[in-house]
Structures are given as structure tokens and as C-alpha cells.
Design a protein around this motif. Structure first.
Motif, PDB file in Angstrom:
ATOM      1  N   THR A 128       0.749  -1.253   0.016  1.00  9.18           N
ATOM      2  CA  THR A 128      -0.035   0.039  -0.059  1.00  9.18           C
ATOM      3  C   THR A 128       0.793   1.185   0.106  1.00  9.18           C
ATOM      4  OG1 THR A 128      -0.137   0.285   2.405  1.00  9.18           O
ATOM      5  CG2 THR A 128      -1.610  -1.248   1.517  1.00  9.18           C
ATOM      6  N   GLN A 129       0.272   2.381  -0.283  1.00 18.05           N
ATOM      7  CA  GLN A 129       1.048   3.429  -0.398  1.00 18.05           C
ATOM      8  C   GLN A 129       1.592   3.797   1.225  1.00 18.05           C
ATOM      9  OE1 GLN A 129       1.765   5.139  -3.098  1.00 18.05           O
ATOM     10  NE2 GLN A 129       0.897   3.102  -3.992  1.00 18.05           N
ATOM     11  N   LEU A 130       0.728   3.600   2.003  1.00 17.39           N
ATOM     12  CA  LEU A 130       1.023   3.789   3.550  1.00 17.39           C
ATOM     13  C   LEU A 130       2.368   2.950   3.864  1.00 17.39           C
ATOM     14  CD1 LEU A 130      -2.640   3.582   5.183  1.00 17.39           C
ATOM     15  CD2 LEU A 130      -1.272   5.495   4.457  1.00 17.39           C
ATOM     16  N   ALA A 131       2.873   2.094   3.222  1.00 16.23           N
ATOM     17  CA  ALA A 131       4.004   1.308   3.714  1.00 16.23           C
ATOM     18  C   ALA A 131       5.341   2.267   3.703  1.00 16.23           C
ATOM     19  CB  ALA A 131       4.019   0.096   2.911  1.00 16.23           C
ATOM     20  N   ASP A 132       5.153   3.429   2.756  1.00 20.69           N
ATOM     21  CA  ASP A 132       6.109   4.450   2.481  1.00 20.69           C
ATOM     22  C   ASP A 132       6.306   5.297   3.687  1.00 20.69           C
ATOM     23  OD1 ASP A 132       6.911   2.818   0.048  1.00 20.69           O
ATOM     24  OD2 ASP A 132       5.553   4.297  -1.199  1.00 20.69           O
ATOM     25  N   TYR A 133       5.344   5.389   4.374  1.00 23.19           N
ATOM     26  CA  TYR A 133       5.456   6.667   5.549  1.00 23.19           C
ATOM     27  C   TYR A 133       5.433   6.083   7.145  1.00 23.19           C
ATOM     28  CZ  TYR A 133       3.774   9.095   1.525  1.00 23.19           C
ATOM     29  OH  TYR A 133       3.415   9.554   0.242  1.00 23.19           O
ATOM     30  N   HIS A 134       5.906   6.847   7.898  1.00 22.75           N
ATOM     31  CA  HIS A 134       6.027   6.571   9.097  1.00 22.75           C
ATOM     32  C   HIS A 134       4.688   6.976   9.568  1.00 22.75           C
ATOM     33  CE1 HIS A 134      10.124   5.262   9.156  1.00 22.75           C
ATOM     34  NE2 HIS A 134      10.427   6.316   8.686  1.00 22.75           N
ATOM     35  N   TYR A 135       4.197   6.386  10.873  1.00 29.62           N
ATOM     36  CA  TYR A 135       2.717   6.769  11.465  1.00 29.62           C
ATOM     37  C   TYR A 135       2.943   6.667  13.053  1.00 29.62           C
ATOM     38  CZ  TYR A 135       2.124   1.945  12.528  1.00 29.62           C
ATOM     39  OH  TYR A 135       2.272   0.864  13.132  1.00 29.62           O
ATOM     40  N   ASN A 136       1.957   7.611  13.632  1.00 34.99           N
ATOM     41  CA  ASN A 136       2.005   7.506  15.053  1.00 34.99           C
ATOM     42  C   ASN A 136       0.441   7.013  15.403  1.00 34.99           C
ATOM     43  OD1 ASN A 136       4.215   9.357  14.576  1.00 34.99           O
ATOM     44  ND2 ASN A 136       3.973   9.888  16.871  1.00 34.99           N
ATOM     45  N   VAL A 140       1.986  15.003  -4.647  1.00 39.96           N
ATOM     46  CA  VAL A 140       2.069  13.597  -4.061  1.00 39.96           C
ATOM     47  C   VAL A 140       0.397  13.264  -3.670  1.00 39.96           C
ATOM     48  CG1 VAL A 140       2.640  12.282  -2.000  1.00 39.96           C
ATOM     49  CG2 VAL A 140       4.337  13.593  -3.105  1.00 39.96           C
ATOM     50  N   GLN A 141       0.057  14.312  -2.834  1.00 37.63           N
ATOM     51  CA  GLN A 141      -1.441  14.262  -2.812  1.00 37.63           C
ATOM     52  C   GLN A 141      -2.430  13.734  -3.775  1.00 37.63           C
ATOM     53  OE1 GLN A 141      -3.121  17.660  -0.663  1.00 37.63           O
ATOM     54  NE2 GLN A 141      -5.453  17.149  -1.600  1.00 37.63           N
ATOM     55  N   ASN A 142      -2.321  14.607  -4.782  1.00 40.04           N
ATOM     56  CA  ASN A 142      -3.163  14.230  -6.109  1.00 40.04           C
ATOM     57  C   ASN A 142      -2.786  12.959  -6.601  1.00 40.04           C
ATOM     58  OD1 ASN A 142      -3.946  16.695  -6.124  1.00 40.04           O
ATOM     59  ND2 ASN A 142      -2.775  17.718  -7.429  1.00 40.04           N
ATOM     60  N   ARG A 143      -1.616  12.428  -6.314  1.00 38.35           N
ATOM     61  CA  ARG A 143      -1.256  11.070  -7.212  1.00 38.35           C
ATOM     62  C   ARG A 143      -1.825   9.900  -6.000  1.00 38.35           C
ATOM     63  NH1 ARG A 143       2.417   7.675  -4.971  1.00 38.35           N
ATOM     64  NH2 ARG A 143       3.489   9.215  -3.905  1.00 38.35           N
ATOM     65  N   LEU A 144      -1.936  10.130  -4.705  1.00 35.54           N
ATOM     66  CA  LEU A 144      -2.594   9.118  -3.895  1.00 35.54           C
ATOM     67  C   LEU A 144      -4.252   9.241  -3.944  1.00 35.54           C
ATOM     68  CD1 LEU A 144      -0.649  10.243  -0.308  1.00 35.54           C
ATOM     69  CD2 LEU A 144      -0.635   8.112  -1.745  1.00 35.54           C
ATOM     70  N   ILE A 145      -4.769  10.527  -4.410  1.00 41.03           N
ATOM     71  CA  ILE A 145      -6.142  10.432  -4.323  1.00 41.03           C
ATOM     72  C   ILE A 145      -6.660   9.440  -5.526  1.00 41.03           C
ATOM     73  CG2 ILE A 145      -8.019  11.837  -4.932  1.00 41.03           C
ATOM     74  CD1 ILE A 145      -6.758  13.861  -3.232  1.00 41.03           C
ATOM     75  N   ASN A 146      -5.828   9.440  -6.578  1.00 41.93           N
ATOM     76  CA  ASN A 146      -6.204   8.495  -7.837  1.00 41.93           C
ATOM     77  C   ASN A 146      -5.690   6.958  -7.666  1.00 41.93           C
ATOM     78  OD1 ASN A 146      -7.456  10.406  -9.169  1.00 41.93           O
ATOM     79  ND2 ASN A 146      -5.429  11.189  -9.795  1.00 41.93           N
ATOM     80  N   THR A 147      -5.385   6.585  -6.246  1.00 37.61           N
ATOM     81  CA  THR A 147      -4.675   5.290  -6.002  1.00 37.61           C
ATOM     82  C   THR A 147      -5.789   4.516  -5.193  1.00 37.61           C
ATOM     83  OG1 THR A 147      -2.644   6.097  -6.012  1.00 37.61           O
ATOM     84  CG2 THR A 147      -2.836   4.028  -4.837  1.00 37.61           C
ATOM     85  N   THR A 148      -5.800   3.096  -5.340  1.00 42.44           N
ATOM     86  CA  THR A 148      -6.566   2.472  -4.516  1.00 42.44           C
ATOM     87  C   THR A 148      -5.870   1.154  -4.338  1.00 42.44           C
ATOM     88  OG1 THR A 148      -8.805   2.856  -5.702  1.00 42.44           O
ATOM     89  CG2 THR A 148      -8.656   0.748  -4.587  1.00 42.44           C
ATOM     90  N   ASP A 149      -5.755   0.840  -3.225  1.00 42.47           N
ATOM     91  CA  ASP A 149      -4.818  -0.446  -2.678  1.00 42.47           C
ATOM     92  C   ASP A 149      -5.760  -1.271  -2.055  1.00 42.47           C
ATOM     93  OD1 ASP A 149      -2.419   0.892  -3.285  1.00 42.47           O
ATOM     94  OD2 ASP A 149      -2.155   2.125  -1.152  1.00 42.47           O
ATOM     95  N   ILE A 150      -5.178  -2.566  -1.816  1.00 39.59           N
ATOM     96  CA  ILE A 150      -5.491  -3.657  -0.946  1.00 39.59           C
ATOM     97  C   ILE A 150      -4.817  -3.705   0.524  1.00 39.59           C
ATOM     98  CG2 ILE A 150      -6.205  -5.919  -0.714  1.00 39.59           C
ATOM     99  CD1 ILE A 150      -7.847  -4.394  -2.777  1.00 39.59           C
ATOM    100  N   ILE A 151      -5.390  -3.621   1.768  1.00 42.08           N
ATOM    101  CA  ILE A 151      -4.768  -4.062   2.917  1.00 42.08           C
ATOM    102  C   ILE A 151      -5.192  -5.152   3.455  1.00 42.08           C
ATOM    103  CG2 ILE A 151      -6.592  -2.680   4.189  1.00 42.08           C
ATOM    104  CD1 ILE A 151      -4.484  -1.613   5.893  1.00 42.08           C
TER     105      ILE A 151
END
Length: 196
Positions: A89-97, A156-167
Motif C-alpha cells: 500500500t502507499q502507507l507502507a512508505d510513511y511513518h505513523y503515530n 503527492v496528494q493528487n497521486r494518492l487520491i487516484n490510488t486504490t490499494d488492498i490492505i
């Protein structure tokens, strides 16, 4: 007379007690138990809200998953564990809290032991006269990423909005013996990104 009133009050108090996690009488369903194992994960489309503030990309993922567990198995085990797999997923590229049940703001970690998680709702339900417990888990993952400019963050925001992932999600019962895990269950959900 005092003894009679005391007895009536005690009887009314005991009659109103109910097991934690049960909201009134179990609801009944006509769903076949053939589709339900000891532990089941029910998902719907998962949503990530995306926004840009100056040069910072903000992503907020509100996980919303329902576990349906066989009541007998649930009562005979120490815990249920729920894990998310952000791989692919796109979230794998970011750190979270994420905020823990105990008020700790944890970085890149969320407790998978549901004994340590606030359960949004928990209720008993009958499925073809078999007792199950539905537990709804809602958790927030907050991602922030700084970029060199606001324009880069918006790109980056615009790229994400056009993305669908599977979690992917997995869950399992854990008994007192830590090595003894069983009734593994898995499911996937569509993960979409929407502008906040």
C-alpha cells in the motif's frame, strides 16, 4: 419490613447485572454458520483522508474492522490479536503515530493484542442458534511527511487520491501458552485515499 425491602432491593440489583460486553439479549440472525469459523474478520472499504498543510502531507487512516468470534472460543482463550499488513500500500512508505489505550503516542507501532485496545463496541449475537461476539475495532493511524515545497506535497496528494490499494488483516486467538496460537483468520479490504 426492613428485611423485605432489603431483599427486594438486592434481588432487583442482581437481576439487572449482566456480563460485560453483552448489550441486552443477543440479537438473532438468519446467517448460516457454515460461513463462520471460530474467528472471522469483516471489513468494509478503508478510508485514508489526505490533506496538505504548507509543505506537509497529512494522512489519517481510521481503521474500522469487525471481528466475529465464537463465544466459547473467546472465553477459553487469553486474547485475540489483530494485525494489519500495509505491504503493497502507499502507507507502507510513511511513518505513523497511533495513540494507545494508555495515552501513549506510539511511533510506527500499534498494539495487536486486543486486550490492550479500546473496543468501539462489543455485543453478543446469535447466528443459527450459535453464540458469537461481534467486536468492532476502530483505530487511528496518523501519517505526516514533509516535502521541500507545498507544490511537491500537493503533487503527492493528487497521486494518492487516484490510488486504490488492498490492505490485509490477520487475526488469531492466543491461549495462555504464548506459542499456542490458533483459529487464524485473514481478510482484505479496499483502501482508498480521499481529499480531506
Amino acid at each position: 419490613m426492613k428485611k423485605l425491602l432489603l431483599f427486594a432491593f438486592a434481588a432487583a440489583t442482581l437481576a439487572s447485572c449482566q456480563k460485560s460486553g453483552i448489550e441486552g439479549n443477543p440479537s438473532s440472525s438468519t446467517v448460516s454458520t457454515e460461513n463462520y469459523t471460530a474467528l472471522n474478520i469483516k471489513t468494509s472499504t478503508q478510508v485514508v483522508k489526505v490533506a496538505v498543510d504548507a509543505n506537509v502531507l497529512n494522512l489519517i487512516y481510521n481503521e474500522d474492522v469487525t471481528l466475529i468470534a465464537d463465544s466459547g472460543k473467546l472465553n477459553s482463550n487469553w486474547a485475540i490479536h489483530l494485525k494489519e499488513d500495509f505491504t503493497g500500500t502507499q502507507l507502507a512508505d510513511y511513518h505513523y503515530n497511533s495513540m494507545t489505550k494508555f495515552g501513549v503516542n506510539a511511533a510506527d507501532w500499534v498494539d495487536d493484542n486486543l486486550n490492550n485496545v479500546i473496543i468501539r463496541s462489543s455485543k453478543d449475537t446469535l447466528i443459527n442458534n450459535k453464540l458469537f461476539v461481534k467486536k468492532r475495532i476502530v483505530r487511528t493511524f496518523v501519517y505526516k511527511q514533509s516535502y521541500n515545497s507545498a507544490a511537491e506535497a500537493v503533487k503527492v496528494q493528487n497521486r494518492l487520491i487516484n490510488t486504490t490499494d488492498i490492505i490485509a488483516f490477520t487475526a488469531y486467538f492466543a491461549s495462555i501458552e504464548m506459542a499456542d496460537t490458533h483459529s487464524n483468520s485473514s481478510n482484505t479490504a479496499k483502501l482508498i485515499y480521499v481529499k480531506n
